[in-house]
Enzyme design. Structure first.
Site, PDB file in Angstrom:
ATOM      1  CB  THR A 183      -0.967  -0.005   1.197  1.00 13.41           C
ATOM      2  OG1 THR A 183      -0.235  -0.248   2.409  1.00 13.41           O
ATOM      3  CG2 THR A 183      -2.013  -1.101   1.028  1.00 13.41           C
TER       4      THR A 183
ATOM      5  CE  LYS B 223       0.231  -3.400   3.501  1.00 16.66           C
ATOM      6  NZ  LYS B 223      -0.531  -2.501   4.459  1.00 16.66           N
TER       7      LYS B 223
ATOM      8  CB  THR C 191       2.318  -6.073  12.891  1.00 15.80           C
ATOM      9  OG1 THR C 191       2.266  -4.794  12.279  1.00 15.80           O
ATOM     10  CG2 THR C 191       3.547  -6.781  12.427  1.00 15.80           C
TER      11      THR C 191
ATOM     12  CD  GLU D  39       1.614   5.193   6.357  1.00 21.83           C
ATOM     13  OE1 GLU D  39       0.847   4.583   5.583  1.00 21.83           O
ATOM     14  OE2 GLU D  39       1.210   5.854   7.331  1.00 21.83           O
TER      15      GLU D  39
ATOM     16  CG  ASN E 158      -1.157   8.275   7.602  1.00 18.11           C
ATOM     17  OD1 ASN E 158      -1.812   7.265   7.455  1.00 18.11           O
ATOM     18  ND2 ASN E 158       0.151   8.251   7.824  1.00 18.11           N
TER      19      ASN E 158
ATOM     20  CB  SER F  70      -6.657  11.977  -2.396  1.00 19.43           C
ATOM     21  OG  SER F  70      -5.452  12.230  -1.715  1.00 19.43           O
TER      22      SER F  70
END
Length: 404
Positions: free
Chosen positions: A154, A180, A191, A277, A399, A404
């Site tokens: 992702t 992932k 997790t 991230e 985040n 979008s």
């Protein structure tokens, strides 16, 4: 990522163990037609299987179905998976769609549905376009490519894979894993999505015990942002194609297999932490002098999970007080007058007081891609380790615009 090994265990280029196949494709769940968004992992024969799953109360339909399937007899022959949609918080429709994915894969492979696991990841709350997936499943084959390791991604920046080999009963055994995970990482019993395959022979109940124990020491010791996903799971399949005698605690080569298995899971755990991230640094916290192992792990994870510590590391600021406050927030035993803290080998705290160190030296070492914090609680002889990352502006950006 640097990987430690020894003479009995060989870390090699990623490959599928004997008797395992995979394939992937683009079903249309992601807008970019050049990006695979679904695939499967298949064993030539039914494999002994084990799993651990998210403790989030809103457990997604595919996660619940896979748990139910594995618990029937601790066997799987395939796992079908997709990204782009989590099929979570989708009610009865979601349960139906997960079952449709399971049956479609079973029909394509000519096996029983209760030998197929299902995994999904992506946006929560949107109905799965299951017809696109079933149409795609009809086109999947039994290949040795590694496309599925990328199809589940992702917000990850790269595929996370590892292959480890060892000898069991003088037979070569391969353990390969991929996963992932980049955000919504603060596990409790698992997790992200993780898949481990091996051609070793090991009974399902023994495999379950090994997985649960090792997850506590690896995947449960990472954190990125303090959030636990609705879809987390780790699944292991062992098909016995290596031809060794079935492994159990009394087998003389069992310790070698355990060491190799832990190497796979710890490497994948650190890969997730380092790919958090927006992250710019992997953070490892090692706690010594803990009262017991549980408290060692608790303190390590508290430090690596502290937003103040994460911000300190991103800002390359030698503010060791943030480490101390993270320790103090736990209920672990601590010698209040004896705590030591070092960052990348530079001693910053001795006997709970500032040590004589160079601010410039610490600031320089905090520029490295890997930051190691060593803590001594002086409360016992146990230890603990946890992994995480820094907290950057990029995390908020990612985040704030995830859908979008």
């Amino acid at each position: 990522m640097e990987i430690a090994s020894d003479e009995s265990i060989d870390v090699s280029t990623f490959e599928w163990p004997a008797g395992f196949y995979a394939d992937a494709g683009h079903a249309g769940l992601k807008a970019d037609a050049n990006v695979d968004d679904f695939g499967w992992l298949v064993s030539k024969t039914p494999a002994d299987a084990a799993g651990v799953y998210t403790t989030n109360q809103f457990q997604a339909a595919p996660t619940a179905l896979t748990k139910q399937t594995i618990n029937l007899a601790h066997q799987l022959q395939a796992v079908v998976m997709n990204s782009g949609n989590a099929n979570s918080c989708t009610g009865v429709q979601g349960e139906h769609d997960a079952a449709v994915m399971q049956q479609a894969a079973a029909d394509k492979l000519g096996i029983a549905a209760n030998l197929v696991g299902v995994a999904s990841t992506g946006v929560i709350g949107e109905v799965l376009l299951v017809d696109k997936i079933t149409n795609g499943i009809a086109k999947l084959g039994l290949t040795k490519n590694d496309g599925v390791t990328k199809a589940v991604l992702t917000t990850d920046t790269h595929a996370k894979t590892i292959t480890v080999k060892c000898l069991i009963d003088n037979q070569p055994v391969t353990i390969s894993g991929f996963c992932k995970g980049s955000g919504m990482i603060h596990p409790n019993m698992a997790t992200m999505l993780g898949f481990v395959t091996t051609d070793a022979a090991i009974a399902g109940d023994q495999l379950q015990h090994l997985l649960s124990t090792t997850v506590d020491q690896t995947f449960n010791q990472i954190t990125v942002d303090g959030d636990t996903s609705t879809n987390d799971m780790v699944v292991v399949m062992a098909n016995g194609q290596a031809g060794n005698q079935p492994l159990n605690a009394d087998h003389e080569d069992y310790p070698t297999f355990v060491k190799a298995f832990k190497l796979v899971l710890s490497h994948l755990a650190k890969e997730i932490a380092g790919d958090g991230e927006g992250a710019s640094k992997l953070v490892e916290v090692n706690v010594a002098g803990a009262y017991n192992d549980h408290e060692g792990q608790q303190v390590a994870k508290a430090i690596v999970g502290s937003n103040l510590v994460k911000a300190m590391i991103f800002g390359e600021d030698a503010n060791w007080g943030r480490v101390m406050q993270a320790i103090g927030q736990t209920d672990a035993h601590v010698d209040l007058n004896g705590v030591g803290v070092a960052i990348n080998g530079i001693q910053m705290v001795t006997n709970s007081l500032a040590a004589d160190y160079s601010e410039e030296a610490v600031a320089a070492t905090l520029k490295k891609n890997v930051v190691t914090i060593d803590v001594d609680l002086h409360a016992g002889t146990a230890a603990g380790t946890a992994w995480g990352c820094d907290l950057t502006y990029k995390y908020v950006q990612i985040n704030a615009s995830y859908r979008s």
